[in-house]
Design a protein around this motif. Sequence first.
Motif, PDB file in Angstrom:
ATOM      1  N   SER A 212     -10.660  -3.455   8.546  1.00  0.00           N
ATOM      2  CA  SER A 212     -10.857  -4.051   7.226  1.00  0.00           C
ATOM      3  C   SER A 212      -9.608  -3.824   6.382  1.00  0.00           C
ATOM      4  O   SER A 212      -9.515  -2.840   5.640  1.00  0.00           O
ATOM      5  N   PRO A 213      -8.635  -4.723   6.477  1.00  0.00           N
ATOM      6  CA  PRO A 213      -7.399  -4.555   5.701  1.00  0.00           C
ATOM      7  C   PRO A 213      -7.656  -4.480   4.200  1.00  0.00           C
ATOM      8  O   PRO A 213      -6.928  -3.782   3.494  1.00  0.00           O
ATOM      9  N   GLU A 214      -8.678  -5.194   3.722  1.00  0.00           N
ATOM     10  CA  GLU A 214      -8.946  -5.170   2.286  1.00  0.00           C
ATOM     11  C   GLU A 214      -9.360  -3.776   1.830  1.00  0.00           C
ATOM     12  O   GLU A 214      -8.905  -3.288   0.794  1.00  0.00           O
ATOM     13  N   ARG A 215     -10.242  -3.140   2.600  1.00  0.00           N
ATOM     14  CA  ARG A 215     -10.659  -1.779   2.253  1.00  0.00           C
ATOM     15  C   ARG A 215      -9.487  -0.797   2.366  1.00  0.00           C
ATOM     16  O   ARG A 215      -9.340   0.115   1.554  1.00  0.00           O
ATOM     17  N   ALA A 216      -8.634  -1.006   3.359  1.00  0.00           N
ATOM     18  CA  ALA A 216      -7.454  -0.156   3.489  1.00  0.00           C
ATOM     19  C   ALA A 216      -6.522  -0.344   2.292  1.00  0.00           C
ATOM     20  O   ALA A 216      -5.970   0.623   1.758  1.00  0.00           O
ATOM     21  N   ARG A 217      -6.391  -1.631   1.874  1.00  0.00           N
ATOM     22  CA  ARG A 217      -5.527  -1.896   0.718  1.00  0.00           C
ATOM     23  C   ARG A 217      -6.107  -1.257  -0.546  1.00  0.00           C
ATOM     24  O   ARG A 217      -5.374  -0.721  -1.388  1.00  0.00           O
ATOM     25  N   ALA A 218      -7.428  -1.282  -0.687  1.00  0.00           N
ATOM     26  CA  ALA A 218      -8.060  -0.643  -1.840  1.00  0.00           C
ATOM     27  C   ALA A 218      -7.838   0.868  -1.815  1.00  0.00           C
ATOM     28  O   ALA A 218      -7.595   1.502  -2.857  1.00  0.00           O
ATOM     29  N   ALA A 219      -7.918   1.463  -0.628  1.00  0.00           N
ATOM     30  CA  ALA A 219      -7.681   2.906  -0.522  1.00  0.00           C
ATOM     31  C   ALA A 219      -6.239   3.258  -0.871  1.00  0.00           C
ATOM     32  O   ALA A 219      -5.974   4.263  -1.541  1.00  0.00           O
ATOM     33  N   VAL A 220      -5.296   2.406  -0.424  1.00  0.00           N
ATOM     34  CA  VAL A 220      -3.888   2.641  -0.769  1.00  0.00           C
ATOM     35  C   VAL A 220      -3.683   2.519  -2.278  1.00  0.00           C
ATOM     36  O   VAL A 220      -2.933   3.288  -2.896  1.00  0.00           O
ATOM     37  N   GLY A 221      -4.370   1.540  -2.885  1.00  0.00           N
ATOM     38  CA  GLY A 221      -4.289   1.417  -4.339  1.00  0.00           C
ATOM     39  C   GLY A 221      -4.824   2.655  -5.045  1.00  0.00           C
ATOM     40  O   GLY A 221      -4.271   3.097  -6.065  1.00  0.00           O
ATOM     41  N   ALA A 222      -5.922   3.220  -4.494  1.00  0.00           N
ATOM     42  CA  ALA A 222      -6.466   4.444  -5.078  1.00  0.00           C
ATOM     43  C   ALA A 222      -5.488   5.611  -4.924  1.00  0.00           C
ATOM     44  O   ALA A 222      -5.370   6.458  -5.820  1.00  0.00           O
ATOM     45  N   ILE A 223      -4.785   5.636  -3.796  1.00  0.00           N
ATOM     46  CA  ILE A 223      -3.775   6.686  -3.603  1.00  0.00           C
ATOM     47  C   ILE A 223      -2.670   6.555  -4.654  1.00  0.00           C
ATOM     48  O   ILE A 223      -2.232   7.550  -5.246  1.00  0.00           O
ATOM     49  N   GLU A 224      -2.225   5.320  -4.883  1.00  0.00           N
ATOM     50  CA  GLU A 224      -1.190   5.103  -5.896  1.00  0.00           C
ATOM     51  C   GLU A 224      -1.677   5.536  -7.272  1.00  0.00           C
ATOM     52  O   GLU A 224      -0.951   6.205  -8.024  1.00  0.00           O
ATOM     53  N   SER A 225      -2.909   5.173  -7.605  1.00  0.00           N
ATOM     54  CA  SER A 225      -3.464   5.571  -8.904  1.00  0.00           C
ATOM     55  C   SER A 225      -3.554   7.089  -9.027  1.00  0.00           C
ATOM     56  O   SER A 225      -3.213   7.660 -10.069  1.00  0.00           O
ATOM     57  N   SER A 226      -3.980   7.758  -7.949  1.00  0.00           N
ATOM     58  CA  SER A 226      -4.063   9.216  -7.987  1.00  0.00           C
ATOM     59  C   SER A 226      -2.684   9.847  -8.131  1.00  0.00           C
ATOM     60  O   SER A 226      -2.510  10.839  -8.853  1.00  0.00           O
ATOM     61  N   GLY A 227      -1.699   9.259  -7.464  1.00  0.00           N
ATOM     62  CA  GLY A 227      -0.337   9.778  -7.596  1.00  0.00           C
ATOM     63  C   GLY A 227       0.183   9.650  -9.014  1.00  0.00           C
ATOM     64  O   GLY A 227       0.839  10.561  -9.536  1.00  0.00           O
ATOM     65  N   ARG A 228      -0.104   8.524  -9.667  1.00  0.00           N
ATOM     66  CA  ARG A 228       0.328   8.359 -11.059  1.00  0.00           C
ATOM     67  C   ARG A 228      -0.378   9.365 -11.966  1.00  0.00           C
ATOM     68  O   ARG A 228       0.231   9.923 -12.892  1.00  0.00           O
ATOM     69  N   ASN A 229      -1.660   9.598 -11.694  1.00  0.00           N
ATOM     70  CA  ASN A 229      -2.380  10.597 -12.485  1.00  0.00           C
ATOM     71  C   ASN A 229      -1.774  11.987 -12.290  1.00  0.00           C
ATOM     72  O   ASN A 229      -1.667  12.771 -13.241  1.00  0.00           O
ATOM     73  N   ALA A 230      -1.392  12.288 -11.047  1.00  0.00           N
ATOM     74  CA  ALA A 230      -0.775  13.593 -10.783  1.00  0.00           C
ATOM     75  C   ALA A 230       0.546  13.733 -11.532  1.00  0.00           C
ATOM     76  O   ALA A 230       0.863  14.793 -12.084  1.00  0.00           O
ATOM     77  N   ARG A 267     -14.998   7.686  -5.898  1.00  0.00           N
ATOM     78  CA  ARG A 267     -14.178   6.702  -5.171  1.00  0.00           C
ATOM     79  C   ARG A 267     -13.597   7.312  -3.900  1.00  0.00           C
ATOM     80  O   ARG A 267     -13.337   6.603  -2.927  1.00  0.00           O
ATOM     81  N   ALA A 268     -13.398   8.614  -3.908  1.00  0.00           N
ATOM     82  CA  ALA A 268     -12.850   9.276  -2.719  1.00  0.00           C
ATOM     83  C   ALA A 268     -13.903   9.471  -1.629  1.00  0.00           C
ATOM     84  O   ALA A 268     -13.567   9.938  -0.536  1.00  0.00           O
ATOM     85  N   GLY A 269     -15.168   9.143  -1.933  1.00  0.00           N
ATOM     86  CA  GLY A 269     -16.189   9.214  -0.895  1.00  0.00           C
ATOM     87  C   GLY A 269     -17.274  10.236  -1.125  1.00  0.00           C
ATOM     88  O   GLY A 269     -18.167  10.395  -0.287  1.00  0.00           O
ATOM     89  N   LEU A 270     -17.237  10.949  -2.251  1.00  0.00           N
ATOM     90  CA  LEU A 270     -18.269  11.936  -2.555  1.00  0.00           C
ATOM     91  C   LEU A 270     -18.970  11.522  -3.843  1.00  0.00           C
ATOM     92  O   LEU A 270     -18.436  11.719  -4.940  1.00  0.00           O
ATOM     93  N   PRO A 271     -20.161  10.947  -3.765  1.00  0.00           N
ATOM     94  CA  PRO A 271     -20.883  10.543  -4.980  1.00  0.00           C
ATOM     95  C   PRO A 271     -21.183  11.764  -5.857  1.00  0.00           C
ATOM     96  O   PRO A 271     -21.665  12.790  -5.377  1.00  0.00           O
TER      97      PRO A 271
END
Length: 378
Positions: A212-230, A267-271
């Motif tokens: 699922s490239p779309e889900r992978a792309r969403a996860a990469v986007g979340a990584i980018e967002s987390s990096g900016r927050n850091a 979003r990281a997988g833990l509700p």
Amino acid sequence: MLAAPGGRRGLTICGVPVEVVTRLSRGARVLLVVACVAAEGPALLLDPVVGAPWWGRAAMVGLLAVQAGGMWFLARAPVRAAAVVITAGAGIQLLYPVVGPGITLVALCTVAWLCRPRWSLWVLAGTGMLAALVWLLGRSPTEALLWAAGALLAWSWGELGRTRSARRRAETRRAVLEERARIARELHDVLAHTVSVMVVQAGAAADVFDVSPERARAAVGAIESSGRNAQAELRRFLRTVRPDPGMDDEPQPGLADLTALAASVTRAGLPVALDVDVHTDVQAGVALSAYRIVQEALTNTLRHAHATRAQVAVRLLEGELLVDVHDDGRGMPGRSAAGQGLVGMRERAELLGGRLRTGPDPDGGFRVSARLPLQEPA
């Protein structure tokens, strides 16, 4: 008198090391020698010295030079150098009793300032023996008592200076250690959560990259967002360590930011189920500590607990802020041990006068519970 902290090693007497707790600077040693010459030099102009035979005057000059040399070496071998100064002073007293104690009391005071009492008291005893010599030479008992009183006063003054210097060094060291602990705690809290989320998102992206490239792309986007927050968190932290006068301080996270924190973990997988029931203003330091405790607890759950959900409750109870984080994971062996994260959470609670409890919950899972006073300690 100028001094630098720290001791010199390698000084021994009868095989026993002499601990020098303060080191004289070069300027201080020069000052001691100048003081010795200034205090003892005028004695050469006294009538008993001027009218003495040439060998008497030469002996007086030699003894004064020995005393000046002893004052120079007080920093390197304080007890031995003081013994030399006292012995030379005794020789001067034998030749010319009218000269008085001279620089001997200064040497005693300096040794008491340089060394601990177990060594400086020996120098005090030697000075007392010199006072007894004054009495044996036929001087009045009053002069001998004045000698002894002056020696005790000089030793007490030096010991007081040593004690104050040691206290200042201890306070400085304690402040440095506390600041190091604070920086380590803040860095851990700032980076551990975000990096953990990024690791989980990266693993998820790798798992679904081909399917699922779309889900992978969403996860990469979340990584980018987390990096900016850091990056933002790190900049904010660095401004607290090294303030920039040209920039306003950014507000520290508080209870209002728990919603965004829970969302990032979800979003990281833990509700995460969040329940914040606080209807009064909470001091910024207390709110920041509550946020960091929740952040660290959720980070540990995300990394170690293998949990499927977590619950966070923040509410007021009996004049305290109760922070409770509970997950349904199985935990891991040694999880309750004093890791950096748990140490940081406990330090945060104790600095506010609160308390923290962590460990397996009787109903299953793992629980972190903190009770924080609403008012920060003065």
